[in-house]
Design an enzyme around this catalytic site. Structure first.
Site, PDB file in Angstrom:
ATOM      1  N   ASP A   1       0.823  -1.208   0.000  1.00 38.76           N
ATOM      2  CA  ASP A   1       0.000   0.000   0.000  1.00 38.76           C
ATOM      3  C   ASP A   1       0.860   1.262   0.000  1.00 38.76           C
ATOM      4  OD1 ASP A   1      -2.917   1.172   0.907  1.00 38.76           O
ATOM      5  OD2 ASP A   1      -1.294   2.197   1.945  1.00 38.76           O
TER       6      ASP A   1
ATOM      7  N   VAL B   1      -5.117   2.368  -0.353  1.00 40.02           N
ATOM      8  CA  VAL B   1      -4.960   1.744  -1.671  1.00 40.02           C
ATOM      9  C   VAL B   1      -5.357   0.265  -1.584  1.00 40.02           C
ATOM     10  CG1 VAL B   1      -3.379   1.231  -3.564  1.00 40.02           C
ATOM     11  CG2 VAL B   1      -3.154   3.379  -2.305  1.00 40.02           C
ATOM     12  N   ASP B   2      -4.900  -0.416  -0.541  1.00 39.07           N
ATOM     13  CA  ASP B   2      -5.278  -1.811  -0.336  1.00 39.07           C
ATOM     14  C   ASP B   2      -6.791  -1.978  -0.262  1.00 39.07           C
ATOM     15  OD1 ASP B   2      -2.994  -3.436  -0.313  1.00 39.07           O
ATOM     16  OD2 ASP B   2      -2.525  -2.952   1.763  1.00 39.07           O
ATOM     17  N   LEU B   3      -7.434  -1.165   0.553  1.00 39.21           N
ATOM     18  CA  LEU B   3      -8.857  -1.365   0.801  1.00 39.21           C
ATOM     19  C   LEU B   3      -9.702  -0.907  -0.384  1.00 39.21           C
ATOM     20  CD1 LEU B   3      -9.087  -0.531   4.596  1.00 39.21           C
ATOM     21  CD2 LEU B   3      -8.571  -2.681   3.438  1.00 39.21           C
TER      22      LEU B   3
END
Length: 397
Positions: free
Chosen positions: A145, A173-175
């Site tokens: 991320d 960014v991950d989520l």
């Protein structure tokens, strides 16, 4: 009613945040999610962000793992062994959806890529999730991320004006990417309903970070503008940032002239009702003066008083909460944003959308490593003797 994804089997080879969060959402919607983990410790997220002392106090696994792995069963397979790969292939061929986040080429080397599985299971929806995507000059570069916050330019606009770049406090960014995976998988399942055929889906941290930055990129492509760090402020309008109060901070956003007039009338016509501030264009030009004028008023007031005053005037406003205040606010539970474990009563953040006829729900807590190995293998057609032989060959734990 029947859960919307009941009858859908997901085999999840992903680890850490984005992939597991996406398959958790599919599980919330009723899918049977089988989490494939390495027998040697499992998903690294089981221990991520927690010291040994903290894990002893709260019990393993880590809060991060608990956040992204409900509604799943865990099987422990060693994919470095032929026996483990053979078992994984058998599971995948019986699945509707496969999700992985290994580097490009890894699943292919194991005989678990889409070209290996899709021929024998043409209804399979197969999702590859990578850092930078499956092709291109950075395809083989590992990243997380934070790396994509840096690569995308997000860090260049995050932080205080004149200060160093900063990361967003959450793994945004991950989520965001987890929802891209969910969207792609659901779209492919919808396509399968129409045609009977599965397909390969791929997405990446890069695509999600670019989507988060889309209006900044568009501005640059059109005008060459490169926006810089502005603290809590925003280049789109003024006011659009946090303001100090005598007991904390409030965020005030009034982008339109009509909302600005309501703000002026509610907060202080004497201080803010000057002709120079009357239009959005002039407020942008006089940003510093507008911010100083609003701050001179808010510093004398309490954050909750300001919130009550401006929300009543239909001005966009929010108290800047700490994590404890945010989790205790009744609004999150009111909209179904909290799931509770029926056995322990433990709370979890719920599915980030609601289907009113077939809502997401929590049916099981996070699994222990390999907790369901025998059960899953038996469902895949393994006899007890074959399971014992698989363990003897080092393929499962």
């Amino acid at each position: 009613m029947t859960a919307v994804l009941e009858g859908i089997r997901v085999v999840d080879f992903s680890r850490i945040f984005a992939g597991p969060d996406s398959t958790q959402i599919l599980g919330d919607l009723g899918a049977d999610v089988v989490k494939v983990e390495d027998p040697d410790g499992g998903d690294d997220c089981r221990y991520l962000g927690a010291t040994k002392a903290e894990l002893e106090r709260i019990g393993a696994p880590s809060p991060s793992f608990r956040s992204f792995n409900r509604n799943k069963r865990s099987i422990a397979l060693d994919l470095s062994t032929e026996a483990g790969r053979k078992a994984a292939r058998r599971l995948a061929l019986g699945a509707d959806v496969v999700v992985n986040n290994f580097r490009p080429g890894t699943m292919e080397r194991w005989g678990l890529g889409y070209e290996h599985l899709g021929t024998d299971n043409p209804r399979l929806v197969y999702c590859d999730f990578h850092a930078y995507g499956p092709v291109g000059p950075l395809a083989q570069v590992g990243a997380n991320d934070l790396a994509l916050q840096a690569h995308s330019g997000l860090m260049s606009i995050t932080g205080e004006e004149g200060g160093p770049p900063a990361r967003a406090g959450s793994a945004i960014v991950d989520l965001h990417a987890s929802l891209a995976i969910v969207s792609g998988v659901l779209a492919a399942l919808f396509h399968r309903e129409r045609t009977g055929r599965g397909q390969r889906v791929d997405t990446s941290l890069l695509l999600s970070s670019a989507h988060l930055m889309s209006y900044f990129y568009q501005d640059y492509w059109l005008s060459g503008n490169q926006h810089r760090r502005m603290g809590t402020a925003n280049h789109l309008s003024v006011p659009n940032q946090a303001f100090p109060t005598h007991d904390g901070y409030v965020v005030i956003i009034a982008p339109s002239d009509e909302m600005w007039r309501r703000l002026v009338d509610a907060l202080s016509p004497q201080v803010l009702g000057v002709p120079e501030f009357a239009t959005a264009s002039e407020r942008l030009r006089l940003r510093k003066e507008v911010v100083e004028a609003i701050s001179s008023v808010t510093r004398t007031m309490g954050k909750h008083d300001i919130h009550a005053l401006l929300s009543a005037a239909k001005v966009n406003v929010s108290v800047v909460h700490d994590i404890g205040e945010a989790t205790q606010h009744p609004q999150l539970e009111a909209v179904g944003g909290i799931f509770r474990d029926q056995d322990s009563g433990a709370r979890y953040v719920g599915t980030p959308f609601r289907l009113h006829e077939t809502p997401g729900r929590m049916t099981r807590s996070y699994p222990a490593l390999g907790e369901h190995t025998d059960e899953i293998l038996a469902q895949a057609g393994y006899s007890m003797a074959e399971i014992a032989e698989l363990r003897k060959a080092g393929g499962a734990a």
